[in-house]
Design a protein around this motif. Structure first.
Motif, PDB file in Angstrom:
ATOM      1  N   LYS A 121      42.739  56.206  52.631  1.00  6.08           N
ATOM      2  CA  LYS A 121      42.244  57.264  52.475  1.00  6.08           C
ATOM      3  C   LYS A 121      40.172  57.349  51.961  1.00  6.08           C
TER       4      LYS A 121
ATOM      5  N   LEU B  54      57.346  60.850  61.070  1.00  2.00           N
ATOM      6  CA  LEU B  54      56.471  61.396  59.923  1.00  2.00           C
ATOM      7  C   LEU B  54      55.516  60.261  59.119  1.00  2.00           C
ATOM      8  N   GLN B  55      54.855  60.862  57.878  1.00  2.00           N
ATOM      9  CA  GLN B  55      53.824  59.972  57.894  1.00  2.00           C
ATOM     10  C   GLN B  55      53.979  58.444  57.498  1.00  2.00           C
ATOM     11  N   SER B  56      55.318  58.518  56.895  1.00  2.00           N
ATOM     12  CA  SER B  56      55.851  56.544  56.557  1.00  2.00           C
ATOM     13  C   SER B  56      55.612  56.326  57.563  1.00  2.00           C
TER      14      SER B  56
ATOM     15  N   VAL C  13      54.128  56.184  60.632  1.00  2.00           N
ATOM     16  CA  VAL C  13      52.933  55.529  60.958  1.00  2.00           C
ATOM     17  C   VAL C  13      52.361  54.944  60.569  1.00  2.00           C
ATOM     18  N   GLU C  14      52.664  54.889  59.073  1.00  2.00           N
ATOM     19  CA  GLU C  14      51.848  54.318  58.443  1.00  2.00           C
ATOM     20  C   GLU C  14      53.260  52.415  58.799  1.00  2.00           C
TER      21      GLU C  14
ATOM     22  N   ASP D  81      45.751  67.266  61.199  1.00  2.00           N
ATOM     23  CA  ASP D  81      46.900  66.182  61.100  1.00  2.00           C
ATOM     24  C   ASP D  81      46.171  64.528  61.133  1.00  2.00           C
ATOM     25  N   GLN D  82      47.220  63.921  60.386  1.00  2.00           N
ATOM     26  CA  GLN D  82      46.045  62.451  60.384  1.00  2.00           C
ATOM     27  C   GLN D  82      47.149  61.587  60.809  1.00  2.00           C
ATOM     28  N   ARG D  83      48.623  61.751  61.018  1.00  2.00           N
ATOM     29  CA  ARG D  83      48.985  61.058  61.906  1.00  2.00           C
ATOM     30  C   ARG D  83      48.362  61.558  63.356  1.00  2.00           C
TER      31      ARG D  83
ATOM     32  N   ALA E 164      42.460  65.945  54.636  1.00  2.00           N
ATOM     33  CA  ALA E 164      43.753  65.268  54.447  1.00  2.00           C
ATOM     34  C   ALA E 164      44.668  66.613  55.119  1.00  2.00           C
TER      35      ALA E 164
END
Length: 500
Positions: A215, A198-200, A202-203, A245-247, A241
């Motif tokens: 961003k 998930l994006q979370s 990755v962060e 796929d910004q991941r 965005a």
């Protein structure tokens, strides 16, 4: 707590925001030495006197001033006190004056790989070197570097660098063990073991490595992301965005830092770093242990599928195809090839360790050549439903190969993404029962490039097409430290948002 940037094979420690920009190890030793020398000589103090005050040998202090030794923080504090300046003043990243800046630049130029390779004699840099001579030497080296760079900034040099990288990855079976290890350590430390990241997540990985994600809509042209090493930020284009796929973009940017990449000084180094950063991103999105376990089970059931790999972890088909080639030979005992081909037949990316022969330029480069019309990578575009996976066998001069191709949509247009393998390995893949079979004699020109004798006789004297000449064929390699990105725009962007 002391923290540092992770290196290959070493578990990285999280970087507290309060430590950013304050670490003693981050200072350039040559600049630090120049600032110590400037502060000492400005007071008319000799090395002997400074040594007596800090109770250290003059030889050690001389090495520190020449940037050859790194002082401990306690010694640096003592030196600052003896000179009557603050530690922060000595650790400033810029040289103390113009003379020091020129001396540092000349030393860097004289000891560079280019200068050593050309056999340029070195001049002793000291207080007796006249200032005008110092400026002239620096200007000469700058011009020499510019002339050398012009000879490297050519399409031929870029193709040569790319071909060299092809050879390196072929010998390694497209598998980079040290990056696999680093990615595993990072994912395990952050609790990710497999499945869609998930994006979370990755962060969380970014925070673990000491970076925050920002961003903004005004990233410079040509930049997919920008990393601000001073403030530990990764900038992304907020307007893209939904399109990317910004991941993957974040993980590539993190990969450069996790792998301790220096700024590239050649096109080969730039390409190698890009390959390694992409590899790191894929290895994080698809962790080796979990991915190999699933692929081994798929192989046992004779149901290997790139599409399934893509769907399981929610990545693009191309990313899944690349990742498969990373792991197939090392863990599954399967050799393979990969192609990314445009609708006009141009090869944009290629890899092979299975003996398949791609068309090549006289200099050995593959990218930019036309893929055989008989290959599945091009037959896909002829199908009624090109969005569905397309399976095919192809008989070639080096053997029979099975392949699966799938259409991918990009801003630049449509591309076919293909993975193939020798006939004996096809038994493990879904789609092996396809009846489609073509014969290719490429790279022989008579296969699909030269017209038939009848057409040649009929039209050779009368055909005169107007050719689309792509400007990039005539241009040099894009300038800049990172080809295609305007350094001025990047620096202005970072300066604009530094105080945000």
């Amino acid at each position: 707590m002391t923290t540092k940037k992770p290196v290959r094979g070493e578990i990285p420690a999280p970087l507290p925001p309060a430590e950013v920009g304050k670490r003693h190890h981050d200072i350039d030793l040559a600049t630090l030495g120049a600032r110590i020398r400037y502060a000492r000589t400005s007071q008319g103090m000799t090395l002997t006197v400074l040594g007596e005050r800090v109770k250290r040998a003059t030889s050690l202090l001389s090495q520190i001033e020449n940037g050859k030794r790194e002082p401990r923080l306690s010694l640096l504090t003592a030196i600052a006190a003896a000179l009557g300046v603050s530690v922060e003043t000595l650790m400033q990243p810029s040289p103390p004056n113009e003379r020091a800046a020129l001396e540092l630049e000349l030393n860097e130029c004289q000891t560079s790989a280019e200068a050593v390779k050309m056999g340029i004699p070195q001049v002793h840099i000291g207080p007796r070197l006249p200032h005008d001579a110092l400026k002239a030497l620096v200007a000469t080296h700058r011009k020499l570097r510019q002339i050398t760079k012009i000879s490297l900034d050519s399409p031929e040099a870029a193709r040569k660098a790319n071909q060299q990288l092809h050879i390196e990855m072929h010998h390694k079976d497209n598998y980079l063990a040290d990056i696999e290890q680093l990615a595993t350590e990072i994912t395990e430390a952050t609790g990710f073991t497999g499945g869609p990241l998930l994006q979370s997540g990755v962060e969380e990985i970014a925070n673990y490595l000491g970076f925050s994600i920002v961003k903004l809509p005004d990233l410079p042209r040509g930049a997919r992301s920008i990393t601000d090493l001073k403030h530990q930020r990764i900038y992304l284009n907020s307007l893209e965005a939904r399109d990317r796929d910004q991941r993957n973009l974040i993980l590539r940017a993190l990969g450069d830092q996790a792998l301790n990449h220096p700024k590239p000084t050649s096109y080969h180094e730039f390409l190698r770093q890009r390959v390694e950063a992409n590899y790191f991103a894929s290895a994080v999105l698809m962790p080796e242990t979990a991915t190999v376990a699933q692929l081994m089970e798929d192989k046992r059931r004779r149901d290997l599928s790139i599409l399934d790999l893509s769907d399981r972890v929610a990545v693009t088909y191309e990313t899944a195809a690349h990742r498969f080639t990373n792991l197939a030979t090392r863990h599954l005992g399967i050799t393979a090839h990969f192609l990314r081909v445009g609708t006009d037949g141009t090869i944009y990316k290629a890899y092979a360790n299975d003996g398949v022969v791609f068309p090549t330029h006289n200099d050995g480069s593959i990218e930019g050549q036309l893929a055989c019309r008989k290959f599945g990578a091009r037959q896909l575009f002829e199908q009624i439903d090109p969005a569905a996976p397309y399976y095919q066998y192809t008989d070639t001069p080096t053997g029979t190969y099975w392949s699966v191709s799938k259409l991918e949509h990009y801003r630049a247009g449509d591309f076919s993404i293909s993975v193939g393998t020798p006939f004996e390995h096809a038994q493990f893949f879904r789609g092996r029962d396809t009846p489609r079979r073509f014969q290719s004699s490429c790279p022989a020109a008579t296969c699909c490039r030269e017209p038939s004798a009848d057409l040649q006789a009929k039209w050779a004297r009368y055909a005169w097409p107007s050719v689309k000449v792509h400007s990039h064929l005539l241009a040099a390699t894009p300038p800049g430290t990172f080809p295609g990105v305007d350094d001025r725009e990047v620096y202005e962007f970072l300066d604009k948002h530094a105080a945000d």
